[in-house]
Design an enzyme around this catalytic site. Structure first.
Site, PDB file in Angstrom:
ATOM      1  N   ASP A 177      16.056  32.016  -6.000  1.00 34.32           N
ATOM      2  CA  ASP A 177      14.704  32.381  -6.443  1.00 34.32           C
ATOM      3  C   ASP A 177      14.554  32.178  -7.947  1.00 34.32           C
ATOM      4  O   ASP A 177      15.518  32.341  -8.703  1.00 34.32           O
ATOM      5  CB  ASP A 177      14.408  33.851  -6.110  1.00 34.32           C
ATOM      6  CG  ASP A 177      14.061  34.048  -4.644  1.00 34.32           C
ATOM      7  OD1 ASP A 177      13.997  33.049  -3.905  1.00 34.32           O
ATOM      8  OD2 ASP A 177      13.847  35.212  -4.245  1.00 34.32           O
ATOM      9  N   ASP A 179      12.826  34.045  -9.939  1.00 33.58           N
ATOM     10  CA  ASP A 179      12.637  35.274 -10.718  1.00 33.58           C
ATOM     11  C   ASP A 179      13.893  36.130 -10.800  1.00 33.58           C
ATOM     12  O   ASP A 179      13.827  37.318 -11.108  1.00 33.58           O
ATOM     13  CB  ASP A 179      11.447  36.081 -10.175  1.00 33.58           C
ATOM     14  CG  ASP A 179      11.581  36.421  -8.701  1.00 33.58           C
ATOM     15  OD1 ASP A 179      12.682  36.273  -8.140  1.00 33.58           O
ATOM     16  OD2 ASP A 179      10.562  36.846  -8.115  1.00 33.58           O
ATOM     17  N   TRP A 243       5.237  35.430   3.214  1.00 34.18           N
ATOM     18  CA  TRP A 243       6.359  36.254   2.742  1.00 34.18           C
ATOM     19  C   TRP A 243       7.160  36.878   3.897  1.00 34.18           C
ATOM     20  O   TRP A 243       6.588  37.441   4.827  1.00 34.18           O
ATOM     21  CB  TRP A 243       5.806  37.363   1.837  1.00 34.18           C
ATOM     22  CG  TRP A 243       6.883  38.223   1.237  1.00 34.18           C
ATOM     23  CD1 TRP A 243       7.492  38.039   0.031  1.00 34.18           C
ATOM     24  CD2 TRP A 243       7.478  39.378   1.825  1.00 34.18           C
ATOM     25  NE1 TRP A 243       8.444  39.009  -0.163  1.00 34.18           N
ATOM     26  CE2 TRP A 243       8.459  39.844   0.922  1.00 34.18           C
ATOM     27  CE3 TRP A 243       7.294  40.057   3.028  1.00 34.18           C
ATOM     28  CZ2 TRP A 243       9.233  40.966   1.177  1.00 34.18           C
ATOM     29  CZ3 TRP A 243       8.083  41.180   3.282  1.00 34.18           C
ATOM     30  CH2 TRP A 243       9.037  41.623   2.354  1.00 34.18           C
ATOM     31  N   GLU A 246      12.399  34.949   6.433  1.00 33.98           N
ATOM     32  CA  GLU A 246      13.151  33.678   6.411  1.00 33.98           C
ATOM     33  C   GLU A 246      14.597  33.874   5.964  1.00 33.98           C
ATOM     34  O   GLU A 246      15.494  33.158   6.398  1.00 33.98           O
ATOM     35  CB  GLU A 246      12.422  32.661   5.509  1.00 33.98           C
ATOM     36  CG  GLU A 246      12.656  32.738   4.007  1.00 33.98           C
ATOM     37  CD  GLU A 246      12.235  34.032   3.343  1.00 33.98           C
ATOM     38  OE1 GLU A 246      11.345  34.717   3.869  1.00 33.98           O
ATOM     39  OE2 GLU A 246      12.808  34.378   2.293  1.00 33.98           O
ATOM     40  N   ASP A 247      14.824  34.883   5.107  1.00 31.28           N
ATOM     41  CA  ASP A 247      16.194  35.127   4.629  1.00 31.28           C
ATOM     42  C   ASP A 247      17.048  35.743   5.745  1.00 31.28           C
ATOM     43  O   ASP A 247      18.218  35.394   5.932  1.00 31.28           O
ATOM     44  CB  ASP A 247      16.189  36.006   3.374  1.00 31.28           C
ATOM     45  CG  ASP A 247      15.311  37.246   3.517  1.00 31.28           C
ATOM     46  OD1 ASP A 247      14.510  37.328   4.479  1.00 31.28           O
ATOM     47  OD2 ASP A 247      15.434  38.150   2.678  1.00 31.28           O
ATOM     48  N   MET A 273      15.446  41.075 -12.188  1.00 32.67           N
ATOM     49  CA  MET A 273      14.345  40.511 -11.381  1.00 32.67           C
ATOM     50  C   MET A 273      13.015  40.898 -12.001  1.00 32.67           C
ATOM     51  O   MET A 273      12.794  42.059 -12.319  1.00 32.67           O
ATOM     52  CB  MET A 273      14.420  41.012  -9.947  1.00 32.67           C
ATOM     53  CG  MET A 273      13.353  40.407  -9.046  1.00 32.67           C
ATOM     54  SD  MET A 273      13.721  40.638  -7.285  1.00 32.67           S
ATOM     55  CE  MET A 273      13.342  42.359  -7.054  1.00 32.67           C
ATOM     56  N   HIS A 276       6.433  41.366 -10.332  1.00 31.60           N
ATOM     57  CA  HIS A 276       5.304  40.462 -10.056  1.00 31.60           C
ATOM     58  C   HIS A 276       4.534  40.971  -8.859  1.00 31.60           C
ATOM     59  O   HIS A 276       5.068  41.722  -8.036  1.00 31.60           O
ATOM     60  CB  HIS A 276       5.794  39.036  -9.777  1.00 31.60           C
ATOM     61  CG  HIS A 276       6.738  38.950  -8.613  1.00 31.60           C
ATOM     62  ND1 HIS A 276       6.310  39.004  -7.302  1.00 31.60           N
ATOM     63  CD2 HIS A 276       8.082  38.822  -8.554  1.00 31.60           C
ATOM     64  CE1 HIS A 276       7.359  38.916  -6.506  1.00 31.60           C
ATOM     65  NE2 HIS A 276       8.448  38.811  -7.233  1.00 31.60           N
ATOM     66  N   ARG A 278       2.404  40.199  -5.304  1.00 33.94           N
ATOM     67  CA  ARG A 278       2.543  39.232  -4.222  1.00 33.94           C
ATOM     68  C   ARG A 278       1.646  38.041  -4.554  1.00 33.94           C
ATOM     69  O   ARG A 278       0.485  38.204  -4.912  1.00 33.94           O
ATOM     70  CB  ARG A 278       2.098  39.897  -2.913  1.00 33.94           C
ATOM     71  CG  ARG A 278       2.379  39.138  -1.678  1.00 33.94           C
ATOM     72  CD  ARG A 278       3.851  38.977  -1.311  1.00 33.94           C
ATOM     73  NE  ARG A 278       4.619  40.194  -1.180  1.00 33.94           N
ATOM     74  CZ  ARG A 278       5.780  40.435  -1.829  1.00 33.94           C
ATOM     75  NH1 ARG A 278       6.290  39.549  -2.660  1.00 33.94           N
ATOM     76  NH2 ARG A 278       6.428  41.550  -1.655  1.00 33.94           N
TER      77      ARG A 278
HETATM   78  C1  UD2 Z   1      12.325  38.967  -1.528  1.00 38.05           C
HETATM   79  C2  UD2 Z   1      13.656  38.211  -1.586  1.00 38.05           C
HETATM   80  C3  UD2 Z   1      13.322  36.727  -1.569  1.00 38.05           C
HETATM   81  C4  UD2 Z   1      12.572  36.334  -0.295  1.00 38.05           C
HETATM   82  C5  UD2 Z   1      11.327  37.210  -0.157  1.00 38.05           C
HETATM   83  C6  UD2 Z   1      10.658  37.065   1.184  1.00 38.05           C
HETATM   84  C7  UD2 Z   1      15.540  39.184  -2.826  1.00 38.05           C
HETATM   85  C8  UD2 Z   1      16.087  39.571  -4.142  1.00 38.05           C
HETATM   86  N1  UD2 Z   1      14.341  38.575  -2.815  1.00 38.05           N
HETATM   87  O1  UD2 Z   1      11.701  38.673  -2.768  1.00 38.05           O
HETATM   88  O2  UD2 Z   1      14.482  35.940  -1.706  1.00 38.05           O
HETATM   89  O3  UD2 Z   1      13.416  36.450   0.827  1.00 38.05           O
HETATM   90  O4  UD2 Z   1      11.613  38.608  -0.335  1.00 38.05           O
HETATM   91  O5  UD2 Z   1      10.108  35.808   1.358  1.00 38.05           O
HETATM   92  O6  UD2 Z   1      16.192  39.419  -1.816  1.00 38.05           O
HETATM   93  N2  UD2 Z   1       7.706  31.690  -5.022  1.00 38.05           N
HETATM   94  C9  UD2 Z   1       6.956  30.927  -5.913  1.00 38.05           C
HETATM   95  N3  UD2 Z   1       5.589  30.971  -5.858  1.00 38.05           N
HETATM   96  C10 UD2 Z   1       4.939  31.722  -4.945  1.00 38.05           C
HETATM   97  C11 UD2 Z   1       5.690  32.493  -4.050  1.00 38.05           C
HETATM   98  C12 UD2 Z   1       7.075  32.484  -4.124  1.00 38.05           C
HETATM   99  O7  UD2 Z   1       7.508  30.235  -6.771  1.00 38.05           O
HETATM  100  O8  UD2 Z   1       3.687  31.683  -4.939  1.00 38.05           O
HETATM  101  C13 UD2 Z   1       9.175  31.546  -5.003  1.00 38.05           C
HETATM  102  C14 UD2 Z   1       9.874  32.069  -6.231  1.00 38.05           C
HETATM  103  O9  UD2 Z   1      11.061  31.334  -6.457  1.00 38.05           O
HETATM  104  C15 UD2 Z   1      10.177  33.497  -5.814  1.00 38.05           C
HETATM  105  C16 UD2 Z   1      10.583  33.300  -4.359  1.00 38.05           C
HETATM  106  O10 UD2 Z   1       9.720  32.260  -3.894  1.00 38.05           O
HETATM  107  O11 UD2 Z   1      11.198  34.077  -6.606  1.00 38.05           O
HETATM  108  C17 UD2 Z   1      10.492  34.530  -3.447  1.00 38.05           C
HETATM  109  O12 UD2 Z   1       9.188  35.069  -3.434  1.00 38.05           O
HETATM  110  P1  UD2 Z   1       8.860  36.518  -4.026  1.00 38.05           P
HETATM  111  O13 UD2 Z   1       9.462  36.605  -5.387  1.00 38.05           O
HETATM  112  O14 UD2 Z   1       7.423  36.777  -3.944  1.00 38.05           O
HETATM  113  O15 UD2 Z   1       9.593  37.482  -3.029  1.00 38.05           O
HETATM  114  P2  UD2 Z   1      10.233  38.957  -3.275  1.00 38.05           P
HETATM  115  O16 UD2 Z   1      10.365  39.242  -4.726  1.00 38.05           O
HETATM  116  O17 UD2 Z   1       9.540  39.943  -2.464  1.00 38.05           O
HETATM  117 MN    MN Z   2      10.482  38.091  -6.410  1.00 37.69          MN
END
Ligand code: UD2
Ligand code: MN
Length: 327
Positions: A177, A179, A243, A246-247, A273, A276, A278
């Site tokens: 990721d 972030d 969202w 997938e992981d 981290m 941000h 959604r």
């Molecule tokens: C969690 C997980 C992430 C992923 C997600 C569900 C951890 C630490 N993080 O993060 O890996 O499984 O849940 O999908 O376990 N991104 C963009 N632009 C967008 C949307 C996403 O660049 O418009 C990329 C970016 O690299 C981001 C990653 O996708 O870091 C994951 O998306 P997130 O940061 O919104 O997800 P988060 O923080 O809930």
């Molecule tokens: Mn994130």
């Protein structure tokens, strides 16, 4: 990510198989994690990781230099134009040490859409972090430029496929990721033929200073696999739009393909981290539980072997290679 996935899906790696600098740490040894951040006592009792660790068996080179995270840059243009902090960087965000300590070649694959400020800070830190380890690497930004829901897992598949075409010598892939910023200079990036590795286990959230959250029970954020491990699992699923899920699906296919999954110890897998909201276009996927229920049946016929995408351009920028893709 999904609250419901049982952590028992993860395997234990016996201590005898561990031979890297990481192996000295255990999940209960938290002292190194407290160097730069403090962990609240509720945090310690609330999260009891069940998984033991991991072990890269590749010849990782651990840096002894303290790594100071720099969270100050937020402008990607500024970074591209003015900050010349990286010596000998090859076109497209590749680097090779003058004297290689190891022969590891790593592709860092980043799923991406409109996260300019995160990308700037990521690049500023991760180049330095990787160069301290004296490994060869390339950073790939896989930018989803269509109007469809974000497909993190599909972008990883695209990144893997395209990176392989460009650098056939790369044998270790980080699905990473944008972030998550490494916060431990002694953490080494490499793959293990014993197990697919989950790296981001101890996360200090910018939004909640003072707490390091335990992510050992998840399989998102950052995972590392060799090319053959990734192919054996048929990559990620292509079916997760938006969202979540997938992981967890990837962990299921690693297991279904007869492979192990392991955590980098909590004391080592430390990341910052960013806070941000959604993102627009990445709303929670309402189908994720249904899809997760089908993984066992579908993983062989959904993944690397059913990837459908169009590359609009490949841009070799100063700090990274950008693959612009639409599904
Ligand atoms: C969690 C997980 C992430 C992923 C997600 C569900 C951890 C630490 N993080 O993060 O890996 O499984 O849940 O999908 O376990 N991104 C963009 N632009 C967008 C949307 C996403 O660049 O418009 C990329 C970016 O690299 C981001 C990653 O996708 O870091 C994951 O998306 P997130 O940061 O919104 O997800 P988060 O923080 O809930
Ligand atoms: Mn994130």
């Amino acid at each position: 990510m999904n609250e419901t996935l049982p952590s028992s899906n993860m395997v234990k790696v016996s201590p005898e198989t561990l031979n890297s600098p990481l192996s000295n740490s255990t999940l209960t040894t938290l002292s190194t994690a407290t160097e730069s951040r403090t962990i609240s006592s509720t945090q310690l009792t609330a999260t009891k990781p069940k998984v033991t660790q991991a072990p890269p068996n590749a010849a990782c080179y651990a840096s002894q230099t303290p790594f100071i995270v720099n969270l100050n840059y937020s402008d990607i243009d500024f970074l591209e134009e003015n900050v010349d902090f990286i010596e000998h960087l090859l076109e497209g965000g590749s680097w090779r040490p003058a004297q290689a300590v190891s022969t590891i070649n790593i592709s860092i694959i980043i799923p991406y859409r409109k996260r300019e400020s995160h990308l700037a800070v990521f690049l500023l830190n991760v180049h330095k972090f990787l160069q301290m380890q004296n490994i060869s690497y390339t950073i790939f930004i896989v930018n989803q430029v269509d109007d469809k829901k974000f497909n993190r897992a599909g972008l990883f598949n695209v990144g893997f496929y395209e990176a392989q075409k460009m650098n056939s010598s790369h044998d270790c892939y980080f699905f990473h990721d944008v972030d998550l910023i490494p916060d431990n200079g002694n953490l080494t990036y490499c793959c293990s033929s014993d197990a697919v590795l989950h790296y981001a286990t101890a996360i200090w959230r910018h939004s909640a200073p003072g707490e390091i959250k335990d992510y050992s029970m998840f399989f998102g954020g950052i995972v590392a696999a060799t090319a053959s491990q990734f192919q054996k699992a048929n990559g990620f699923s292509n079916r997760y739009w938006g969202w979540g899920g997938e992981d967890d699906d990837f962990l299921k296919r690693v297991r279904a393909s007869g492979q192990n999954a392991s955590n980098i110890p909590f004391a080592d897998g430390r990341y910052v981290m960013f806070k941000h909201d959604r993102d627009k276009g990445n709303e929670p996927n309402g189908l994720r539980m249904k899809l997760l229920g089908e993984t066992q049946k579908t993983w062989k016929s959904d993944g690397l072997n059913t990837l459908n995408y169009t590359v609009l351009s490949i841009l070799k920028k100063k700090y990274y290679t950008e693959i612009q893709v639409s599904f």
